[in-house]
Scaffold this motif. Structure first.
Motif, PDB file in Angstrom:
ATOM      1  N   ARG A  67       1.979 -40.077  -1.736  1.00  0.00           N
ATOM      2  CA  ARG A  67       2.240 -38.655  -2.029  1.00  0.00           C
ATOM      3  C   ARG A  67       1.473 -37.575  -1.300  1.00  0.00           C
ATOM      4  NH1 ARG A  67       2.126 -39.807  -8.472  1.00  0.00           N
ATOM      5  NH2 ARG A  67       4.350 -40.019  -8.533  1.00  0.00           N
ATOM      6  N   ARG A  70       2.785 -37.326   2.413  1.00  0.00           N
ATOM      7  CA  ARG A  70       4.202 -36.427   2.272  1.00  0.00           C
ATOM      8  C   ARG A  70       3.745 -34.929   2.158  1.00  0.00           C
ATOM      9  NH1 ARG A  70       6.804 -40.043   4.251  1.00  0.00           N
ATOM     10  NH2 ARG A  70       8.525 -40.900   3.105  1.00  0.00           N
ATOM     11  N   ALA A  75       5.828 -38.145   7.556  1.00  0.00           N
ATOM     12  CA  ALA A  75       7.380 -38.693   7.021  1.00  0.00           C
ATOM     13  C   ALA A  75       7.852 -39.873   7.406  1.00  0.00           C
ATOM     14  CB  ALA A  75       8.247 -37.391   7.334  1.00  0.00           C
ATOM     15  N   VAL A  97       8.073 -40.770  -2.852  1.00  0.00           N
ATOM     16  CA  VAL A  97       8.248 -40.121  -1.479  1.00  0.00           C
ATOM     17  C   VAL A  97       9.507 -40.227  -0.928  1.00  0.00           C
ATOM     18  CG1 VAL A  97       5.800 -40.864  -0.755  1.00  0.00           C
ATOM     19  CG2 VAL A  97       7.580 -42.549  -0.483  1.00  0.00           C
TER      20      VAL A  97
END
Length: 124
Positions: A67, A70, A75, A97
């Protein structure tokens, strides 16, 4: 060359990863806890991460680390690796995610994990 970051706190499992990924034509990096994983991911920008959910007590776990990545704009694709089989953990990991995968360590042989990593990388 594609980069893979493996975040795993079990030294025996890390040894198996090193042996299994040797000569696979990938750049493999390792971290032994969530904090090291965060730092390595932010520095190296891997194409794929294999993340153990249950990392050392007192630190951040694999889902929290994913998390945070992100939120920080990292990514890459992720594969969660764990021995937790209950639906709540699976759902939490996969929803943390977005596009990710979940492998239960006890259910697969190391060769199958290596194959899954290669399949994920082939879709990049």
């Amino acid at each position: 060359m594609k980069k893979v970051l493996i975040v795993e706190d079990d030294k025996n499992f890390l040894w198996f990863f090193r042996q299994s990924f040797e000569n696979q034509g990938l750049e493999i990096m390792f971290a032994e806890d969530g904090e090291q994983g965060l730092a390595a991911a932010e520095k190296e920008k891997p194409d794929l991460m294999v993340i153990d959910i249950m990392l050392r007590p007192g630190g951040i776990n694999g889902i929290q680390m994913a998390r945070q990545l992100r939120e920080n704009g990292i990514a890459c694709k992720m594969i969660f690796l764990t021995n937790l089989k209950d639906p709540d953990h699976i759902s939490e990991a996969l929803s943390a995610v977005g596009e990710s995968d979940y492998i239960v360590k006890a259910d697969v042989h190391m060769d199958a994990i290596v194959q899954r990593v290669k399949e994920k990388l082939d879709t990049l």
